[in-house]
Write an enzyme that holds these catalytic residues in place. Structure first.
Site, PDB file in Angstrom:
ATOM      1  N   ARG A  56      22.989   9.646 -11.084  1.00 50.81           N
ATOM      2  CA  ARG A  56      21.764  10.444 -11.071  1.00 50.81           C
ATOM      3  C   ARG A  56      21.379  10.818  -9.638  1.00 50.81           C
ATOM      4  O   ARG A  56      22.131  10.604  -8.700  1.00 50.81           O
ATOM      5  CB  ARG A  56      20.678   9.663 -11.818  1.00 50.81           C
ATOM      6  N   ARG A  68      11.515  10.384 -25.791  1.00 49.08           N
ATOM      7  CA  ARG A  68      11.762  11.548 -24.932  1.00 49.08           C
ATOM      8  C   ARG A  68      13.089  11.378 -24.185  1.00 49.08           C
ATOM      9  O   ARG A  68      13.644  10.282 -24.146  1.00 49.08           O
ATOM     10  CB  ARG A  68      10.606  11.774 -23.943  1.00 49.08           C
ATOM     11  N   GLU A  93      20.711  -7.406 -14.082  1.00 52.18           N
ATOM     12  CA  GLU A  93      19.931  -6.165 -13.938  1.00 52.18           C
ATOM     13  C   GLU A  93      20.542  -5.146 -14.896  1.00 52.18           C
ATOM     14  O   GLU A  93      21.754  -4.944 -14.902  1.00 52.18           O
ATOM     15  CB  GLU A  93      20.029  -5.650 -12.492  1.00 52.18           C
ATOM     16  N   HIS A 125      20.349  -1.219 -16.752  1.00 55.86           N
ATOM     17  CA  HIS A 125      19.831   0.148 -16.882  1.00 55.86           C
ATOM     18  C   HIS A 125      20.541   0.833 -18.037  1.00 55.86           C
ATOM     19  O   HIS A 125      21.760   0.719 -18.177  1.00 55.86           O
ATOM     20  CB  HIS A 125      20.046   0.944 -15.591  1.00 55.86           C
ATOM     21  N   ILE A 126      19.768   1.543 -18.813  1.00 56.79           N
ATOM     22  CA  ILE A 126      20.331   2.270 -19.958  1.00 56.79           C
ATOM     23  C   ILE A 126      21.244   3.388 -19.452  1.00 56.79           C
ATOM     24  O   ILE A 126      22.344   3.590 -19.949  1.00 56.79           O
ATOM     25  CB  ILE A 126      19.181   2.833 -20.818  1.00 56.79           C
ATOM     26  N   SER A 127      20.764   4.100 -18.461  1.00 59.45           N
ATOM     27  CA  SER A 127      21.548   5.198 -17.881  1.00 59.45           C
ATOM     28  C   SER A 127      22.361   4.672 -16.693  1.00 59.45           C
ATOM     29  O   SER A 127      22.065   3.603 -16.155  1.00 59.45           O
ATOM     30  CB  SER A 127      20.610   6.306 -17.409  1.00 59.45           C
ATOM     31  N   TYR A 170      18.531   8.723 -22.533  1.00 61.36           N
ATOM     32  CA  TYR A 170      18.171   7.358 -22.960  1.00 61.36           C
ATOM     33  C   TYR A 170      18.424   7.093 -24.442  1.00 61.36           C
ATOM     34  O   TYR A 170      18.239   5.961 -24.894  1.00 61.36           O
ATOM     35  CB  TYR A 170      16.694   7.099 -22.645  1.00 61.36           C
ATOM     36  N   PRO A 220       8.120  -0.252 -16.496  1.00 65.74           N
ATOM     37  CA  PRO A 220       7.211   0.822 -16.907  1.00 65.74           C
ATOM     38  C   PRO A 220       7.875   1.943 -17.717  1.00 65.74           C
ATOM     39  O   PRO A 220       9.000   2.347 -17.426  1.00 65.74           O
ATOM     40  CB  PRO A 220       6.653   1.359 -15.584  1.00 65.74           C
ATOM     41  N   ASN A 221       7.118   2.374 -18.692  1.00 65.60           N
ATOM     42  CA  ASN A 221       7.443   3.515 -19.561  1.00 65.60           C
ATOM     43  C   ASN A 221       8.463   3.202 -20.649  1.00 65.60           C
ATOM     44  O   ASN A 221       8.660   4.015 -21.561  1.00 65.60           O
ATOM     45  CB  ASN A 221       7.906   4.734 -18.743  1.00 65.60           C
ATOM     46  N   ASP A 278      11.471 -10.395  -4.595  1.00 61.46           N
ATOM     47  CA  ASP A 278      11.132 -11.719  -4.047  1.00 61.46           C
ATOM     48  C   ASP A 278      10.973 -12.753  -5.154  1.00 61.46           C
ATOM     49  O   ASP A 278      11.410 -13.901  -5.009  1.00 61.46           O
ATOM     50  CB  ASP A 278       9.842 -11.649  -3.222  1.00 61.46           C
ATOM     51  N   ASN A 296      15.308  -4.940 -17.031  1.00 65.62           N
ATOM     52  CA  ASN A 296      15.369  -3.506 -16.762  1.00 65.62           C
ATOM     53  C   ASN A 296      14.049  -3.159 -16.070  1.00 65.62           C
ATOM     54  O   ASN A 296      13.043  -2.906 -16.731  1.00 65.62           O
ATOM     55  CB  ASN A 296      15.522  -2.694 -18.048  1.00 65.62           C
ATOM     56  N   ALA A 348      11.378   2.072 -13.080  1.00 61.80           N
ATOM     57  CA  ALA A 348      11.103   2.659 -11.751  1.00 61.80           C
ATOM     58  C   ALA A 348      10.830   1.603 -10.684  1.00 61.80           C
ATOM     59  O   ALA A 348      11.047   1.863  -9.487  1.00 61.80           O
ATOM     60  CB  ALA A 348       9.923   3.619 -11.857  1.00 61.80           C
TER      61      ALA A 348
HETATM   62  O1  CA2 Z   1      18.262   3.799 -17.237  1.00 60.81           O
HETATM   63  C1  CA2 Z   1      17.349   2.980 -17.198  1.00 60.81           C
HETATM   64  O2  CA2 Z   1      17.247   2.049 -17.988  1.00 60.81           O
HETATM   65  C2  CA2 Z   1      16.252   3.127 -16.150  1.00 60.81           C
HETATM   66  O3  CA2 Z   1      15.910   1.829 -15.656  1.00 60.81           O
HETATM   67  C3  CA2 Z   1      15.061   3.782 -16.812  1.00 60.81           C
HETATM   68  C4  CA2 Z   1      13.950   4.172 -15.848  1.00 60.81           C
HETATM   69  C5  CA2 Z   1      14.457   4.934 -14.647  1.00 60.81           C
HETATM   70  O4  CA2 Z   1      13.422   5.040 -13.696  1.00 60.81           O
HETATM   71  C6  CA2 Z   1      15.613   4.197 -14.024  1.00 60.81           C
HETATM   72  O5  CA2 Z   1      16.096   4.975 -13.020  1.00 60.81           O
HETATM   73  C7  CA2 Z   1      16.730   3.955 -14.997  1.00 60.81           C
HETATM   74  C8  CA2 Z   1      12.903   5.075 -16.485  1.00 60.81           C
HETATM   75  C9  CA2 Z   1      12.438   4.702 -17.829  1.00 60.81           C
HETATM   76  C10 CA2 Z   1      11.583   5.785 -18.362  1.00 60.81           C
HETATM   77  O6  CA2 Z   1      11.149   5.441 -19.626  1.00 60.81           O
HETATM   78  C11 CA2 Z   1      11.484   6.222 -20.687  1.00 60.81           C
HETATM   79  C12 CA2 Z   1      10.537   6.387 -21.630  1.00 60.81           C
HETATM   80  C13 CA2 Z   1      10.812   7.146 -22.745  1.00 60.81           C
HETATM   81  C14 CA2 Z   1      12.041   7.710 -22.919  1.00 60.81           C
HETATM   82  C15 CA2 Z   1      12.962   7.520 -21.974  1.00 60.81           C
HETATM   83  C16 CA2 Z   1      12.696   6.769 -20.849  1.00 60.81           C
END
Ligand code: CA2
Length: 149
Positions: free
Chosen positions: A106, A19, A97, A99-101, A24, A11-12, A86, A73, A76
């Site tokens: 964190r 943003r 797995e 993650h960008i960050s 990110y 998601p997102n 599962d 990835n 959330a």
């Molecule tokens: O660091 C990552 O790739 C995460 O999986 C990104 C997730 C966060 O919940 C994880 O803890 C770490 C959140 C992604 C939010 O999406 C974004 C959308 C627009 C700009 C930046 C992030």
């Protein structure tokens, strides 16, 4: 053609690059997809994103039938989804797995991943560059598995 690598995004992440660039970066998800394809031009890649948990689960099931590896990835869902965990448990091949960050730097809510215990490897904190690195690692794992078969 060899079986595809599935690259699944949660998601997102469709909003990536728009943003929180300090965490990110400014690269969009379409650019990330292009980076993955450029990293392995000969390799079939299925690249998807969804904001819906069930859709990601369905794609893991599709990968069980048709894929050679999964890079995921879960965003959330990493911290909430036993259902994705599962589904991944049923996948017989390598799982990365990603993650960008660096989630471990964190807040504590980002520290407990449901996915890590079922993943072959975890990449976190390399920014979007982690994606092509994961693709190359996946190719390495596949060729090692083929050599020992
Ligand atoms: O660091 C990552 O790739 C995460 O999986 C990104 C997730 C966060 O919940 C994880 O803890 C770490 C959140 C992604 C939010 O999406 C974004 C959308 C627009 C700009 C930046 C992030």
């Amino acid at each position: 053609m060899s079986k595809p690598i599935y690259i699944l995004n949660g998601p997102n992440l469709n909003r990536l690059g728009t943003r929180e660039p300090e965490i990110y970066g400014r690269t969009t998800l379409a650019e990330v997809e292009a980076m993955c394809r450029a990293a392995a031009p000969e390799q079939a890649i299925v690249f998807r994103q969804s904001n819906r948990e069930y859709e990601i689960i369905d794609w893991v099931h599709e990968a069980i039938d048709e894929g050679s590896g999964i890079i995921i990835n879960p965003a959330a869902f990493t911290f909430t989804s036993m259902a994705i965990m599962d589904a991944l448990k049923m996948f017989p091949g390598p799982i990365v797995e990603l993650h960008i960050s660096n989630i471990h730097r964190r807040e504590p809510i980002y520290h407990k991943s449901y996915v890590s215990p079922v993943a072959t490897a975890v990449i976190a904190g390399l920014g979007t560059e982690g994606y092509p690195i994961a693709v190359k690692a996946m190719l390495n794992m596949s060729s090692k598995a083929a050599a020992s078969a």
